[in-house]
Motif scaffolding. Structure first.
Motif, PDB file in Angstrom:
ATOM      1  N   SER A 183       0.845  -1.201   0.000  1.00 12.83           N
ATOM      2  CA  SER A 183       0.000   0.000   0.000  1.00 12.83           C
ATOM      3  C   SER A 183       0.873   1.240   0.000  1.00 12.83           C
ATOM      4  CB  SER A 183      -0.905   0.023   1.235  1.00 12.83           C
ATOM      5  OG  SER A 183      -1.588   1.254   1.321  1.00 12.83           O
ATOM      6  N   GLU A 184       0.519   2.231  -0.822  1.00  9.48           N
ATOM      7  CA  GLU A 184       1.204   3.518  -0.773  1.00  9.48           C
ATOM      8  C   GLU A 184       0.355   4.567  -0.079  1.00  9.48           C
ATOM      9  OE1 GLU A 184      -0.159   5.017  -5.244  1.00  9.48           O
ATOM     10  OE2 GLU A 184       1.921   5.145  -4.620  1.00  9.48           O
ATOM     11  N   ALA A 185      -0.795   4.137   0.464  1.00  6.57           N
ATOM     12  CA  ALA A 185      -1.711   5.099   1.072  1.00  6.57           C
ATOM     13  C   ALA A 185      -1.080   5.786   2.277  1.00  6.57           C
ATOM     14  CB  ALA A 185      -3.010   4.401   1.499  1.00  6.57           C
ATOM     15  N   GLU A 186      -0.180   5.081   2.977  1.00 12.04           N
ATOM     16  CA  GLU A 186       0.425   5.662   4.168  1.00 12.04           C
ATOM     17  C   GLU A 186       1.569   6.614   3.827  1.00 12.04           C
ATOM     18  OE1 GLU A 186      -0.250   5.547   7.402  1.00 12.04           O
ATOM     19  OE2 GLU A 186      -2.061   4.394   7.077  1.00 12.04           O
ATOM     20  N   PHE A 187       2.018   6.606   2.577  1.00 11.07           N
ATOM     21  CA  PHE A 187       3.089   7.508   2.176  1.00 11.07           C
ATOM     22  C   PHE A 187       2.502   8.867   1.807  1.00 11.07           C
ATOM     23  CE2 PHE A 187       5.285   3.489   1.071  1.00 11.07           C
ATOM     24  CZ  PHE A 187       6.425   3.689   1.817  1.00 11.07           C
ATOM     25  N   HIS A 213       7.422  11.414   0.673  1.00 12.57           N
ATOM     26  CA  HIS A 213       8.002  10.060   0.765  1.00 12.57           C
ATOM     27  C   HIS A 213       8.211   9.488  -0.623  1.00 12.57           C
ATOM     28  CE1 HIS A 213       5.975   9.548   4.956  1.00 12.57           C
ATOM     29  NE2 HIS A 213       7.170  10.071   5.074  1.00 12.57           N
ATOM     30  N   LEU A 214       7.171   9.524  -1.426  1.00  9.69           N
ATOM     31  CA  LEU A 214       7.224   8.918  -2.753  1.00  9.69           C
ATOM     32  C   LEU A 214       8.264   9.611  -3.621  1.00  9.69           C
ATOM     33  CD1 LEU A 214       3.406   8.411  -3.341  1.00  9.69           C
ATOM     34  CD2 LEU A 214       5.075   6.681  -2.708  1.00  9.69           C
ATOM     35  N   CYS A 264       5.250  -0.309  -3.236  1.00 16.59           N
ATOM     36  CA  CYS A 264       4.444   0.892  -2.999  1.00 16.59           C
ATOM     37  C   CYS A 264       3.289   1.013  -3.983  1.00 16.59           C
ATOM     38  CB  CYS A 264       5.321   2.140  -3.091  1.00 16.59           C
ATOM     39  SG  CYS A 264       6.565   2.248  -1.790  1.00 16.59           S
ATOM     40  N   LEU A 265       3.431   0.392  -5.138  1.00 16.61           N
ATOM     41  CA  LEU A 265       2.354   0.421  -6.122  1.00 16.61           C
ATOM     42  C   LEU A 265       1.286  -0.632  -5.846  1.00 16.61           C
ATOM     43  CD1 LEU A 265       4.478   0.922  -9.365  1.00 16.61           C
ATOM     44  CD2 LEU A 265       3.104   2.635  -8.158  1.00 16.61           C
ATOM     45  N   GLY A 266       1.483  -1.394  -4.783  1.00 16.51           N
ATOM     46  CA  GLY A 266       0.485  -2.397  -4.417  1.00 16.51           C
ATOM     47  C   GLY A 266       0.560  -3.664  -5.234  1.00 16.51           C
ATOM     48  N   ARG A 267       1.687  -3.919  -5.899  1.00 14.29           N
ATOM     49  CA  ARG A 267       1.839  -5.115  -6.713  1.00 14.29           C
ATOM     50  C   ARG A 267       2.695  -6.134  -5.980  1.00 14.29           C
ATOM     51  NH1 ARG A 267       3.940  -1.687 -11.442  1.00 14.29           N
ATOM     52  NH2 ARG A 267       5.553  -3.287 -11.453  1.00 14.29           N
ATOM     53  N   ALA A 268       2.420  -7.409  -6.253  1.00 15.47           N
ATOM     54  CA  ALA A 268       3.206  -8.476  -5.649  1.00 15.47           C
ATOM     55  C   ALA A 268       4.571  -8.543  -6.331  1.00 15.47           C
ATOM     56  CB  ALA A 268       2.487  -9.814  -5.780  1.00 15.47           C
TER      57      ALA A 268
END
Length: 856
Positions: free
Chosen positions: A544-548, A552-553, A647-651
C-alpha cells in the motif's frame, strides 16, 4: 582384612553387598593403609544399590536395614582425607541419579543424613571437591517433587523455616567458575518448577529474595564487561576480538534464558521481583540513559551495547509487564532517568526543570520543522536526505533517539535501532495499543482492530476503517497504556512526556516512515542494513502507498532514479558480464529478506565489527574492489526497485524482469571465428579471421607469438590469444583466454606499438564460494585475495596496435549494450541502445608487419 576383599566373588549379588557393608562397619580408623579399600567399597556399594534398584528390591531392603547411609556419614566424619570426601559425594550422586523407584528415593530423603551432608563443612579450597559437592546437590534437586521436597525442609506453622539444599546452593550462584554457576541455576530451576506453595513463599521473601537482585546485579556487571569488549580500541586481531565478544554474548544470553526459565515456573512473586530488579537496576539507570552518544564518556555502557541488550531482554525475558514498561519508558525524556543514573546525561537536570527542558527541545524541533517547511503533524524528520543530519533535531525522548539513529547514525547504530524497532514489533507480550503508540503497529493488526471496533458498533472504529486516512486516531494514544505510564511514575519515579501522548498514533507512524524513507536515501549505509529497513517497512505497509505522503514517494523515486543511473554506469564498468547474474541472485535474496516472518540476523550482529571488504588489502583500483562495490550497488538498487513495486500495491515477482538474450549477429566476430556460444576454452580450434599477430612474454626472456582476437557473445566477452596451426592455414587453437570486461585497454604513450591490458579474475571470489558472511557476522575463512594481471602486447606497427584497441573497444561496447538492453525493463529505459556495429578487417600492411613483445 582388606586383602580378603579381592578374593573372587559374584560381583552383583546380595552376598557381595553384605560382605562390603560388614567390612565397612569394621573400619575404626582411616589411614594410608586402608583408605583405598574404603574408596573401593564405597564405589562398589553405589554400583550394587543402583543394580538392585532396577533388578532386585532385596538389595535396597538390606541397605535400609543396615543403615548404610549412616556408615557413609561415619566414614566422612572419621576421615581427614580429601579422597574419602570426594568418593562419598560421588557415591551418593551416582545413587541418587540412578534410583528409579519412589520407595528408594523417599528413603534416601526421609532421614537427616542428606541435610547433614548438605550442610557439612567441606574444605572447598579444593576446587574439585566443590565440583563434586555441586553435582551432589544437583542430583538431589533432580529428584524433587511435591512429595520429596517436603522431606528436605523444616516447617513451623505451615511456613518453611529451613531449606538447606536451596540456601547452600545459592551461596555459589556467582562463583567464578561457570560450571558451578550452571549447576546452581539447574538446581534452583528444579526447586521453582516443583510448584510447592510454601517453598515458593520461602524463596520469594526476605532474606532469600535478595538472590534475584544479586542475580540482576551480577548480570549488570556482565553487561558492562561486554561493553568493554565492544568499545575498546581493538588491540587483538579481529577474529580474536570477535571470539571474545561472542563468548561474552553467549554468557549474557544464557543468563537471560535463565531468567525466562525462572519466570516460566509460574511463581508470581518471583516474576515481579525479576521485573522490578531488571527495571530498577538495569533498564532505567543504565540502558536507556546510555542511548545518547553524548553520554558515552560518562556511562559504563555505550549506545550500541545498550541497543543490543534491549533487543535481547525483549526477545528472551517474556514478561508482559516488563515488555510494556520498557516500551512505555521509550516515551520518557532522558532527564527523567537522572534520579536513577549515576552519570549525568547532558549535565545535571533536577526534577523541577525536567519538563521545561523537554519543552525547550520540542520548541527547537518545531522551529526546525517550520524552517524546512515540514508540518509536525505529518513529519518530524526531513525533506531532503542531504539536509537530515544537519538540520533535523529529534525530541529528547528515547523513542526519537532511536529514530534519529536510523536517520543519521553510523552503521552499527542504524542496525541496532532497526533491531530494537523490529523486536518491539515482534514482541507478543506488548499490547497492540503500545505498538500503535510507538507507530509500529503492523497494518494488518490496525485493520483488524478497526474492523472489530466497527463490528461492535464503536463509531470511531467504523469511521476510521472507511476513511481515506484509515489508521489515524483523533483522541491521541489509547488509554490502555495509561496503567503502565502511571506505574512508571508511581513505582519508579519516571514520567513520560505528556505532550508526546497528545499526538496521534498516526503522527508517530509517519515519524517512523520518515526515518525509514530517509534511511533508504542515505548514501554509505551497507545494503544489508537497508534490507533490514525494507523488512520493517514491509511489516508496516503491506502492499500500500496510502500511508506515504507525496514527499516520501518523491524521495524514494529520486533515490531509485539515482540507483538506476549508477547501474547503467555499471554496464560499462569492470563487471558487466556478471551484472545480470548478480541482479538475479540478489533479487531472490532481497525478496526473501523483506518478506520473511522475522529479521534475518540475530541482535548479536549489532555488536560485532562490520565485515571488511575482501579487497581492503589490495589497491583501490583493483577489479575485485570494483566488483564488491558493484554488488553493493546492486543490492541497494534491488531493494529500491522492490520498494517501488511494493508501494504500487503489486506483488513482487519471483524473478527480476529481464529481456531474454538476443541472438548473436551472423556477422559478429564470434560467429566468423566459429564460436558456437560456449566459452572458448584453451584448446578450442577457431578460424583466424580479424586476428592481429602479436608477441607477449609470460616469463622473463621467453617471448611467444600469438594471434590476438577480442569477441563478445551476448553479455559475455573474452580476449583470446591463439596459436596458428602450421599444417592448417587460417586456423588456430586457443592457448590463453581472459575476460573482455574490465580490461581497460590503453596504448603506451612512449611505445605506440604496445597495448596495455588489465586482466581481472573471471569471477568474483565471493560469488564463486557462495556469498560472503552476513553483515556483522564473523568470517570463518578469509577468501584468497585475487590480484589483477597485467598484459603488455607488442604489435608489429602502430596501425596493428590501434586496430587491436578499436577491436577491444568495439566488442566491449557490444557487450555493454547487450547488458543494458537486457536490464531495460528494470531501468525503465525507453530508447533502445545502438545496434549498428562495423567489423573491419585490418589493412594489408598491418597484417604483414613483424611484432615484438614486452611484459610488465
Amino acid at each position: 582384612m582388606w586383602f580378603s576383599f579381592w578374593r573372587p566373588r559374584d560381583r552383583f549379588s546380595l552376598d557381595e553387598l553384605r560382605y562390603l557393608t560388614d567390612q565397612l562397619q569394621k573400619v575404626r580408623i582411616i589411614n594410608e593403609v586402608n583408605k583405598d579399600f574404603v574408596v573401593e567399597a564405597l564405589r562398589s556399594i553405589a554400583e550394587l544399590i543402583t543394580y538392585g534398584d532396577q533388578h532386585d528390591s532385596s538389595f535396597f531392603d538390606f541397605f535400609m536395614e543396615k543403615q548404610v547411609m549412616g556408615e557413609f556419614v561415619r566414614m566422612l566424619q572419621m576421615s581427614k582425607s580429601m579422597i574419602i570426601s570426594l568418593q562419598i559425594l560421588q557415591t551418593l550422586s551416582i545413587m541418587i541419579q540412578n534410583l528409579r523407584t519412589e520407595h528408594a528415593i523417599y528413603y534416601m530423603f526421609s532421614n537427616e543424613y542428606i541435610n547433614f551432608l548438605i550442610t557439612y563443612k567441606f574444605d572447598f579450597r579444593n576446587e574439585e571437591l566443590l565440583s563434586y559437592y555441586m553435582s551432589f546437590l544437583r542430583a538431589i534437586s533432580g529428584k524433587l517433587n511435591k512429595n520429596t521436597i517436603s522431606l528436605l525442609v523444616k516447617t513451623q506453622n505451615e511456613d518453611i523455616v529451613s531449606f538447606p539444599l536451596y540456601v547452600e546452593a545459592i551461596r555459589y550462584a556467582f562463583h567464578e567458575e561457570s560450571m558451578i554457576r550452571t549447576a546452581v541455576r539447574a538446581l534452583t530451576l528444579n526447586v521453582y518448577h516443583v510448584g510447592d506453595g510454601p517453598v515458593n513463599r520461602f524463596v520469594s521473601k526476605a532474606p532469600y529474595d535478595g538472590y534475584f537482585s544479586d542475580l540482576i546485579s551480577f548480570f549488570r556487571k556482565q553487561c558492562i564487561d561486554l561493553n568493554g569488549l565492544v568499545s575498546e580500541i581493538p588491540q587483538k586481531t579481529e577474529p580474536d576480538r570477535t571470539t571474545a565478544i561472542l563468548a561474552a554474548v553467549d554468557e549474557i544470553e544464557d543468563n537471560l534464558y535463565y531468567f525466562s526459565d525462572v519466570i516460566s515456573a509460574g511463581i508470581p512473586d518471583v516474576g515481579r521481583l525479576i521485573t522490578d530488579n531488571i527495571l530498577q537496576l538495569l533498564i532505567l539507570p543504565l540502558l536507556l540513559p546510555s542511548l545518547r552518544l553524548d553520554a558515552l564518556k560518562e556511562s559504563p555502557i555505550g549506545p550500541v551495547t545498550s541497543l543490543y541488550l534491549l533487543c535481547c531482554i525483549l526477545r528472551i525475558v517474556k514478561i508482559k509487564d516488563l515488555s510494556n514498561a520498557i516500551a512505555a519508558a521509550l516515551f520518557c525524556p532522558l532527564e527523567a532517568f537522572l534520579p536513577y543514573a549515576e552519570p549525568k546525561v547532558n549535565g545535571h537536570v533536577t526534577n523541577g526543570n525536567c519538563h521545561e527542558s523537554h519543552h525547550q527541545l520540542e520548541n527547537n524541533n518545531a522551529a526546525v520543522d517550520e524552517q524546512l517547511g515540514v508540518t509536525t503533524e505529518l513529519s518530524t524528520s526531513h525533506v531532503y536526505p542531504e539536509d537530515v543530519t544537519k538540520q533535523v533535531n529529534f525530541h529528547g525522548i528515547c523513542r526519537d533517539i532511536l529514530l534519529s539513529y536510523v536517520v543519521s547514525g553510523n552503521s552499527q547504530l542504524v542496525m541496532g535501532s532497526l533491531n530494537v524497532l523490529a523486536t518491539l514489533l515482534q514482541t507478543k507480550e506488548l499490547d497492540e495499543a503500545m505498538l500503535d503508540a510507538l507507530g509500529i503497529l503492523p497494518q494488518r493488526k490496525q485493520h483488524k482492530k478497526l474492523l472489530l471496533q466497527a463490528l461492535v458498533g464503536e463509531g470511531l472504529g467504523e469511521e476510521q476503517l472507511f476513511s481515506p486516512e484509515s489508521c489515524s486516531t483523533k483522541d491521541g494514544i489509547s488509554n490502555e497504556i495509561g496503567g503502565y505510564l502511571q506505574r512508571l511514575k508511581e513505582d519508579y519515579g519516571v514520567a513520560c512526556s505528556s505532550s508526546e501522548f497528545g499526538k496521534s498514533s498516526r503522527t508517530h507512524r509517519f515519524q517512523v516512515l520518515d526515518a525509514l524513507v530517509s534511511l533508504f536515501c542515505r548514501p554509505g549505509v551497507p545494503a544489508e542494513i537497508l534490507w533490514d529497513g525494507g523488512w520493517l517497512l514491509r511489516q508496516l505497509l503491506p502492499y500500500s502507498e496510502a500511508e506515504f505522503n507525496s514527499q516520501h514517494l518523491k524521495l524514494l523515486k529520486d533515490s531509485y532514479r539515482d540507483c538506476c543511473n549508477a547501474l547503467v554506469k555499471e554496464t560499462r564498468g569492470t563487471w558487466p558480464d556478471l551484472l545480470v547474474t548478480v541482479l538475479s541472485d540478489e533479487w531472490k535474496k532481497c525478496k526473501r529478506a523483506i518478506e520473511a516472518s522475522s529479521p534475518r540476523k540475530e541482535p548479536k550482529c549489532i555488536l560485532l565489527p562490520l565485515q571488511k571488504s575482501s579487497s581492503d588489502d589490495v589497491h583501490n583500483d583493483s577489479s575485485v574492489s570494483y566488483g564488491e562495490k558493484m554488488c553493493e550497488q546492486v543490492k541497494v538498487f534491488v531493494l529500491l526497485h522492490q520498494l517501488q513495486i511494493f508501494c504500487l500495491g503489486r506483488a513482487l515477482p519471483e524473478q527480476p524482469p529481464f529481456y531474454p538474450p538476443a541472438d548473436t549477429p551472423g556477422a559478429s566476430r564470434a560467429r566468423t571465428a566459429g564460436i558456437d556460444g560456449s566459452i572458448p576454452k584453451p584448446g578450442t580450434e577457431l578460424r583466424l579471421v580479424d586476428t592481429v599477430p602479436c608477441r607477449i612474454a609470460f616469463e622473463r626472456g621467453k617471448e611467444r607469438h600469438f594471434s590476438f582476437l577480442a569477441i563478445s557473445i551476448g553479455t559475455s566477452g573474452w580476449i583470446l590469444l591463439l596459436e596458428e596451426f602450421p599444417q592448417k592455414q587460417q586456423y588456430g587453437v586457443v592457448r590463453v583466454t581472459a575476460p573482455l570486461a574490465g580490461s581497460s585497454p590503453r596504448i603506451d604513450e612512449k611505445h605506440p606499438k604496445w597495448l596495455h591490458l588489465r586482466i581481472r579474475p573471471s569471477t568474483l571470489p565471493f560469488v564463486d564460494s557462495g556469498r560472503p558472511a552476513a553483515l556483522g557476522t564473523p568470517r570463518k575463512a578469509k577468501p584468497k585475495t585475487l590480484v589483477d594481471g597485467r598484459w603488455t602486447l607488442a604489435f608489429r606497427d602502430e596501425e596493428s596496435c590501434k586496430y587491436a584497441l578499436s577491436m577491444l573497444l568495439e566488442e566491449i561496447d557490444l557487450q555493454s549494450n547487450e547488458v543494458e538492453r537486457r536490464l531495460r525493463p528494470m531501468l525503465n529505459l525507453d530508447e533502445p541502445p545502438a545496434t549498428e556495429t562495423h567489423f573491419g578487417p585490418p589493412s594489408a600492411s598491418s597484417s604483414t608487419v613483424t611484432s615484438t613483445s614486452s611484459t610488465t
